[in-house]
Scaffold this motif. Structure first.
Motif, mmCIF file in Angstrom:
data_model
loop_
_atom_site.group_PDB
_atom_site.id
_atom_site.type_symbol
_atom_site.label_atom_id
_atom_site.label_comp_id
_atom_site.label_asym_id
_atom_site.label_seq_id
_atom_site.Cartn_x
_atom_site.Cartn_y
_atom_site.Cartn_z
ATOM 1 N N ARG A 179 -27.787 27.121 5.796
ATOM 2 C CA ARG A 179 -28.414 27.254 4.356
ATOM 3 C C ARG A 179 -27.960 26.504 3.348
ATOM 4 N NH1 ARG A 179 -32.055 33.134 3.888
ATOM 5 N NH2 ARG A 179 -32.971 32.991 5.933
ATOM 6 N N ALA A 180 -26.856 26.886 3.067
ATOM 7 C CA ALA A 180 -25.910 26.140 2.148
ATOM 8 C C ALA A 180 -26.048 24.624 2.434
ATOM 9 C CB ALA A 180 -24.352 26.664 2.145
ATOM 10 N N GLU A 181 -25.808 24.121 3.580
ATOM 11 C CA GLU A 181 -25.925 22.515 3.965
ATOM 12 C C GLU A 181 -27.330 22.248 3.519
ATOM 13 O OE1 GLU A 181 -22.533 22.098 7.080
ATOM 14 O OE2 GLU A 181 -24.503 22.525 7.928
ATOM 15 N N VAL A 205 -29.607 23.098 1.076
ATOM 16 C CA VAL A 205 -29.694 22.988 -0.314
ATOM 17 C C VAL A 205 -28.773 22.462 -1.500
ATOM 18 C CG1 VAL A 205 -31.591 25.048 -0.212
ATOM 19 C CG2 VAL A 205 -29.087 25.405 -0.980
ATOM 20 N N GLN A 206 -27.273 22.395 -0.908
ATOM 21 C CA GLN A 206 -26.369 21.952 -1.573
ATOM 22 C C GLN A 206 -26.525 20.315 -2.195
ATOM 23 O OE1 GLN A 206 -23.998 22.781 -3.117
ATOM 24 N NE2 GLN A 206 -22.808 21.193 -3.476
ATOM 25 N N PRO A 207 -27.051 19.527 -1.329
ATOM 26 C CA PRO A 207 -27.335 17.954 -1.971
ATOM 27 C C PRO A 207 -28.484 18.330 -3.185
ATOM 28 C CG PRO A 207 -27.589 18.198 0.476
ATOM 29 C CD PRO A 207 -27.505 19.691 -0.083
ATOM 30 N N VAL A 208 -29.172 19.183 -3.418
ATOM 31 C CA VAL A 208 -29.995 19.359 -4.578
ATOM 32 C C VAL A 208 -29.387 20.320 -5.355
ATOM 33 C CG1 VAL A 208 -32.279 20.056 -5.468
ATOM 34 C CG2 VAL A 208 -32.123 18.843 -3.084
ATOM 35 N N LEU A 209 -28.922 21.454 -5.087
ATOM 36 C CA LEU A 209 -28.651 22.500 -6.200
ATOM 37 C C LEU A 209 -27.135 22.209 -6.687
ATOM 38 C CD1 LEU A 209 -30.220 25.867 -4.796
ATOM 39 C CD2 LEU A 209 -31.092 24.261 -6.470
ATOM 40 N N ASN A 210 -26.351 21.810 -5.992
ATOM 41 C CA ASN A 210 -24.898 21.307 -6.386
ATOM 42 C C ASN A 210 -24.290 22.726 -6.530
ATOM 43 O OD1 ASN A 210 -25.178 18.533 -6.367
ATOM 44 N ND2 ASN A 210 -26.549 18.778 -8.162
ATOM 45 N N GLY A 211 -24.528 23.739 -5.949
ATOM 46 C CA GLY A 211 -23.888 25.251 -6.415
ATOM 47 C C GLY A 211 -22.603 25.452 -5.899
ATOM 48 N N LEU A 212 -22.165 24.824 -4.861
ATOM 49 C CA LEU A 212 -20.996 24.860 -4.250
ATOM 50 C C LEU A 212 -19.904 24.179 -4.693
ATOM 51 C CD1 LEU A 212 -21.383 24.686 -0.263
ATOM 52 C CD2 LEU A 212 -20.630 26.773 -1.772
ATOM 53 N N ALA A 213 -18.745 24.816 -5.297
ATOM 54 C CA ALA A 213 -17.537 24.287 -5.845
ATOM 55 C C ALA A 213 -16.338 23.807 -4.622
ATOM 56 C CB ALA A 213 -16.869 25.056 -6.840
ATOM 57 N N TYR A 214 -16.408 24.559 -3.672
ATOM 58 C CA TYR A 214 -15.473 24.608 -2.737
ATOM 59 C C TYR A 214 -16.136 25.329 -1.268
ATOM 60 C CZ TYR A 214 -11.081 24.955 0.159
ATOM 61 O OH TYR A 214 -10.041 24.900 1.080
ATOM 62 N N ALA A 215 -15.929 24.694 -0.224
ATOM 63 C CA ALA A 215 -16.562 25.249 1.001
ATOM 64 C C ALA A 215 -15.245 25.454 2.027
ATOM 65 C CB ALA A 215 -17.695 24.474 1.697
ATOM 66 N N ASP A 216 -15.204 26.348 2.683
ATOM 67 C CA ASP A 216 -14.339 26.814 3.879
ATOM 68 C C ASP A 216 -15.093 27.484 4.847
ATOM 69 O OD1 ASP A 216 -12.280 27.100 5.675
ATOM 70 O OD2 ASP A 216 -10.866 27.778 4.305
ATOM 71 N N PHE A 217 -16.090 26.830 5.729
ATOM 72 C CA PHE A 217 -17.149 27.464 6.680
ATOM 73 C C PHE A 217 -16.262 27.927 7.812
ATOM 74 C CE2 PHE A 217 -20.529 24.459 4.811
ATOM 75 C CZ PHE A 217 -20.909 25.481 3.788
ATOM 76 N N ASN A 218 -15.174 27.250 8.182
ATOM 77 C CA ASN A 218 -14.349 27.732 9.498
ATOM 78 C C ASN A 218 -13.848 29.082 9.248
ATOM 79 O OD1 ASN A 218 -15.288 25.546 11.028
ATOM 80 N ND2 ASN A 218 -13.577 24.056 10.601
ATOM 81 N N LEU A 264 -17.316 41.930 2.345
ATOM 82 C CA LEU A 264 -18.108 40.736 2.162
ATOM 83 C C LEU A 264 -17.431 39.483 2.817
ATOM 84 C CD1 LEU A 264 -19.454 41.105 -1.511
ATOM 85 C CD2 LEU A 264 -20.655 41.193 0.648
ATOM 86 N N VAL A 265 -18.202 38.589 3.439
ATOM 87 C CA VAL A 265 -17.396 37.381 3.968
ATOM 88 C C VAL A 265 -17.820 36.327 3.253
ATOM 89 C CG1 VAL A 265 -17.146 35.863 6.085
ATOM 90 C CG2 VAL A 265 -17.561 38.269 6.308
ATOM 91 N N PRO A 266 -16.605 35.782 2.368
ATOM 92 C CA PRO A 266 -16.954 34.538 1.533
ATOM 93 C C PRO A 266 -17.076 32.930 2.391
ATOM 94 C CG PRO A 266 -14.584 34.748 1.392
ATOM 95 C CD PRO A 266 -15.140 35.862 2.207
ATOM 96 N N LEU A 267 -18.160 32.217 1.948
ATOM 97 C CA LEU A 267 -18.300 30.992 2.518
ATOM 98 C C LEU A 267 -17.469 29.847 1.785
ATOM 99 C CD1 LEU A 267 -22.308 30.864 2.972
ATOM 100 C CD2 LEU A 267 -20.438 31.669 4.523
ATOM 101 N N GLY A 268 -17.186 30.163 0.344
ATOM 102 C CA GLY A 268 -16.627 29.159 -0.251
ATOM 103 C C GLY A 268 -16.765 29.846 -1.757
ATOM 104 N N LYS A 269 -16.569 28.879 -2.578
ATOM 105 C CA LYS A 269 -16.743 29.144 -4.050
ATOM 106 C C LYS A 269 -17.751 28.572 -4.642
ATOM 107 C CE LYS A 269 -12.399 30.207 -6.049
ATOM 108 N NZ LYS A 269 -11.172 30.154 -6.481
ATOM 109 N N SER A 270 -18.425 29.077 -5.880
ATOM 110 C CA SER A 270 -19.459 28.910 -6.594
ATOM 111 C C SER A 270 -19.026 28.029 -7.879
ATOM 112 C CB SER A 270 -20.428 29.821 -6.796
ATOM 113 O OG SER A 270 -19.965 31.041 -7.446
#
Length: 482
Positions: free
Chosen positions: A51-53, A55-68, A131-137
């Motif tokens: 889901r993040a992948e 909407v990110q191109p439109v919403l630009n809400g992710l500052a940093y991702a560490d999906f692994n 909670l499990v973080p995907l990254g930073k907003s």
């Protein structure tokens, strides 16, 4: 995802809700499904990543991702813990607190952050809930603006209308929760930064009583503790569940325990209604929504009457001066506090303008600090004198602006005038330390959410949550998928 036209080639609205492991459940619903092993934590995390992948191109809400890393943490959730507290629920951490191994960029391009050596104090509590973080907003630069826009472009967009602001400073968290990427995300609030993005994105955002949640070292060292940690969610029960889980990790012994608030208030409350701030007149749409909320609370049996808020004439000036002193400290001490690569010339017009304005009036700062500290006593006397349990007001003085209205490329005088015109209600509780809660209640002519604020005296977090449950029960929150 909506395909209605938006700015340029962007869709007008966008969301990521679909028939996957997350579905349209809130965090509490997902916890229940984890408990029965209908889903596994790794399935929730994989769905959130997809889901993040999307909407990110439109919403630009992710500052940093560490999906692994998120995948590894989800696989490591002990099966006996899945379905308890919030273990296994995907989330985002706002990019102004430290997460071990991740950079903390604070929404600015003025330096290059190195990975943090350890979790910050609040991060320990946040992630201690499971909670499990995907990254930073993403956030506005240092959290100073109420809209996450940048000189380089690529603002954080509102999923309800991609041509409008998502609020700030907790913009990325709010946009991604509203769009369905995660059900709950970290936010913090130094002048409304939990409540503002919650209001404009149709979410629940509680700024708890000061000290209810842990504060990082920098926050604890501030002369006036205006910054409060919290979360944004899509349901009252998720906010209540987070606070209950967080309290198991840390409880402030100077406050009455909150426990797990699980339902609406059943007693009659005394509610003060505030429509206009002492400094601005609320616009017609926002006033209509707040008066509708007042009427509904009266119909539910509560005693509602209009009151004059306990805000001295000098409050706005004092708050802006203090806010500016934080910008001055950041620009003057960025190399020491953040990184040797810090370059003040690369900060935006708002940051530099706040710092300049504060420097010119620095001789007035001690008085401003003293009066902001005194606001705690003034507000406490107000609740006692007026015999009130809660105050109902707008969150913001007018409806959500389009992107560009608060652009950091504007001159400082323009930006600060527009900010203070819009952000007229939320800063009071940052100074007093009292709890305040934003709830979605209405909408404007373009279909964007309009929030209401419920505030109360120190320690009244339970009362606000119980009343919020009643509001949600009587008028279920509108969803972006509707």
């Amino acid at each position: 995802m909506s395909t209605q036209p938006g700015p340029g080639s962007l869709p007008r609205t966008i969301h990521a809700f679909t028939d996957d492991a997350l579905g349209d459940d809130d965090a509490v619903g997902l916890v229940a499904r984890l408990a029965t092993r209908e889903v596994a934590p790794i399935e929730l995390v994989e769905a959130a990543i997809a889901r993040a992948e999307r909407v990110q191109p439109v919403l630009n809400g992710l500052a940093y991702a560490d999906f692994n890393r998120a995948r590894a943490e989800a696989r490591g959730v002990v099966s006996s813990l899945a379905g308890t507290l919030l273990h296994g629920i995907p989330t985002l951490v706002k990019d102004n607190v430290d997460v071990a191994g991740w950079p903390t960029q604070h929404g600015t391009g003025a330096f290059t952050s190195r990975p943090a050596a350890a979790h910050g104090d609040f991060t320990e509590q946040l992630l201690g809930t499971g909670l499990v973080p995907l990254g930073k907003s993403r956030l506005s630069e240092f959290g100073f603006s109420a809209s996450a826009e940048y000189p380089s472009g690529d603002p954080v967009r509102n999923p309800w209308s991609t041509s409008h602001s998502s609020g700030a400073s907790s913009a990325g968290s709010a946009a991604f929760v509203a769009a369905g990427v995660v059900p709950i995300a970290h936010a913090n609030d130094g002048g409304g930064s939990i409540r503002i993005p919650a209001a404009v994105c149709g979410l629940v955002g509680l700024k708890p009583t000061r000290g209810r949640l842990r504060a990082d070292k920098l926050t604890r060292s501030m002369p006036v503790g205006i910054v409060h940690e919290g979360v944004v969610t899509r349901s009252v029960r998720d906010t209540a569940a987070f606070l209950a889980a967080a309290e198991r990790e840390y409880r402030n012994l100077h406050l009455s325990p909150l426990g797990h608030v699980e339902g609406p208030v059943r007693r009659r409350l005394r509610v003060g209604l505030v429509v206009n701030s002492p400094f601005r007149t609320t616009d017609e749409t926002t006033e209509r929504v707040v008066r509708e909320a007042a009427a509904m609370l009266a119909d539910l049996g509560h005693d509602v009457r209009e009151v004059i808020p306990p805000v001295p004439a000098y409050f706005e000036e004092d708050f802006v001066l203090y806010w500016g002193s934080l910008a001055l400290a950041m620009t003057a001490g960025g190399k020491r506090m953040l990184d040797a690569s810090f370059d003040t010339a690369l900060t935006d017009n708002l940051t530099r303008g706040l710092a300049r304005a504060s420097r010119r009036r620095l001789h007035r700062l001690p008085l401003a600090i003293a009066r902001l500290r005194a606001s705690t006593r003034v507000a406490a006397r107000f609740y006692e004198r007026e015999h009130l349990d809660v105050v109902l007001s707008p969150v913001l003085a007018h409806t959500t602006p389009r992107l560009g209205h608060l652009s950091p490329t504007e001159d400082y005088e323009t930006i600060i005038a527009r900010l203070t015109d819009w952000v007229s209600f939320t800063p009071l509780q940052n100074a007093t330390g009292e709890p305040a809660l934003s709830l979605p209640f209405g909408q404007d002519s373009e279909g964007l959410p309009v929030g209401i604020q419920l505030a109360g005296p120190k320690g009244a977090d339970r009362t606000l949550l119980e009343l919020a449950y009643a509001v949600e029960e009587a008028r279920p929150f509108r969803r972006i998928t509707a």
